[in-house]
Design a protein around this motif. Structure first.
Motif, PDB file in Angstrom:
ATOM      1  N   CYS A  79      -1.392  -2.056  -0.539  1.00  0.00           N
ATOM      2  CA  CYS A  79      -2.133  -2.729  -1.610  1.00  0.00           C
ATOM      3  C   CYS A  79      -2.754  -1.866  -2.459  1.00  0.00           C
TER       4      CYS A  79
ATOM      5  N   LYS B  21       3.445 -10.837   0.901  1.00  0.00           N
ATOM      6  CA  LYS B  21       3.520  -9.874   1.929  1.00  0.00           C
ATOM      7  C   LYS B  21       2.074  -9.987   2.953  1.00  0.00           C
TER       8      LYS B  21
ATOM      9  N   LEU C 199       5.079  -7.744 -10.564  1.00  0.00           N
ATOM     10  CA  LEU C 199       5.815  -7.442  -9.350  1.00  0.00           C
ATOM     11  C   LEU C 199       4.945  -7.080  -8.178  1.00  0.00           C
ATOM     12  N   SER C 200       3.732  -6.183  -8.564  1.00  0.00           N
ATOM     13  CA  SER C 200       2.907  -5.790  -7.634  1.00  0.00           C
ATOM     14  C   SER C 200       2.240  -6.819  -6.974  1.00  0.00           C
TER      15      SER C 200
ATOM     16  N   TRP D 208      -6.512  -3.495  -3.774  1.00  0.00           N
ATOM     17  CA  TRP D 208      -5.508  -3.656  -4.919  1.00  0.00           C
ATOM     18  C   TRP D 208      -6.487  -3.199  -6.335  1.00  0.00           C
TER      19      TRP D 208
ATOM     20  N   PHE E 175       0.022   0.105  -4.551  1.00  0.00           N
ATOM     21  CA  PHE E 175       0.429  -0.773  -5.608  1.00  0.00           C
ATOM     22  C   PHE E 175      -0.688  -0.873  -6.566  1.00  0.00           C
TER      23      PHE E 175
ATOM     24  N   ASP F 288       3.984  -9.155  -4.601  1.00  0.00           N
ATOM     25  CA  ASP F 288       4.202  -8.672  -3.432  1.00  0.00           C
ATOM     26  C   ASP F 288       3.226  -8.501  -2.583  1.00  0.00           C
TER      27      ASP F 288
ATOM     28  N   ILE G 195       6.792   2.177  -7.619  1.00  0.00           N
ATOM     29  CA  ILE G 195       6.512   0.827  -7.198  1.00  0.00           C
ATOM     30  C   ILE G 195       7.801   0.158  -6.669  1.00  0.00           C
TER      31      ILE G 195
ATOM     32  N   SER H 113       8.814  -3.864   2.434  1.00  0.00           N
ATOM     33  CA  SER H 113       9.650  -5.195   2.676  1.00  0.00           C
ATOM     34  C   SER H 113      10.460  -4.688   4.128  1.00  0.00           C
TER      35      SER H 113
ATOM     36  N   THR I 173       7.990   1.214  -2.860  1.00  0.00           N
ATOM     37  CA  THR I 173       7.075   0.908  -2.023  1.00  0.00           C
ATOM     38  C   THR I 173       7.080  -0.514  -1.737  1.00  0.00           C
ATOM     39  N   LYS I 174       7.645  -1.190  -2.913  1.00  0.00           N
ATOM     40  CA  LYS I 174       8.016  -2.591  -2.478  1.00  0.00           C
ATOM     41  C   LYS I 174       9.010  -2.628  -1.441  1.00  0.00           C
ATOM     42  N   TYR I 175      10.327  -1.775  -1.624  1.00  0.00           N
ATOM     43  CA  TYR I 175      11.338  -1.800  -0.589  1.00  0.00           C
ATOM     44  C   TYR I 175      10.940  -1.221   0.786  1.00  0.00           C
TER      45      TYR I 175
END
Length: 176
Positions: A138, A56, A48-49, A67, A141, A52, A110, A118, A113-115
């Motif tokens: 990054c 992104k 997932l990370s 990362w 993540f 993303d 996680i 986004s 952070t993704k949300y």
């Protein structure tokens, strides 16, 4: 504005949140599991990370380097300061994993952070080109994934040591 953000969030995002909460609350209790199952959550969170980071910020070397550095540092810190949460299971290839709030907290970190990233990039699309934004997201993540990977390394090492002790104990008992 918050209401608009929540309304425009796709339904599948809430389904993912529900699955992560379900998995995280399951991790609060002691449970017996196969050793190979220890790899599932870290692998999913890793995928997932990294997905993303790529979606992104593109396949920028900087994004992945930040990362990787953050993941390596946090994995090393967890490895050095943590302790395994496993004990031998009732059968071969199984372990008992002590319950912990850490997996739930990490999965939520996680997810949010993704949300947040986004939402930020939807509201301010030019932020995609901002090296500081890319590095910050990054790095977060990387830290979260490093924690998962560090815990996994601790658990795998403990399983290996437990098997070694078990083999030595069986050899001693057979000789005696």
């Amino acid at each position: 504005m918050l209401q608009q953000i929540l309304i425009h969030t796709p339904v599948y995002v809430w389904a993912i949140l529900a699955v992560l909460v379900w998995r995280g609350t399951a991790a609060l209790r002691d449970r017996e599991m196969k050793v190979r199952s220890l790899f599932i959550v870290p692998a999913v969170m890793l995928a997932l990370s990294l997905q993303d980071v790529g979606s992104k910020f593109g396949s920028s070397g900087l994004a992945y380097a930040v990362w990787a550095a953050a993941a390596a540092i946090s994995a090393l810190l967890v490895w050095k300061s943590g302790r395994s949460r496993t004990a031998p299971g009732s059968g071969p290839g199984s372990v008992i994993v002590r319950g912990s709030w850490v997996p739930l907290a990490m999965m939520m970190a996680i997810f949010f952070t993704k949300y947040a990233a986004s939402v930020l990039l939807a509201v301010l699309p030019h932020a995609r080109q901002d090296a500081l934004v890319a590095a910050g997201v990054c790095a977060l993540f990387g830290v979260f994934n490093g924690c998962f990977l560090g815990r996994l390394a601790l658990d795998v090492a403990a399983v290996r040591d437990q098997r070694g002790l078990s083999t030595a104990r069986n050899a001693f008992n057979a000789a005696g």
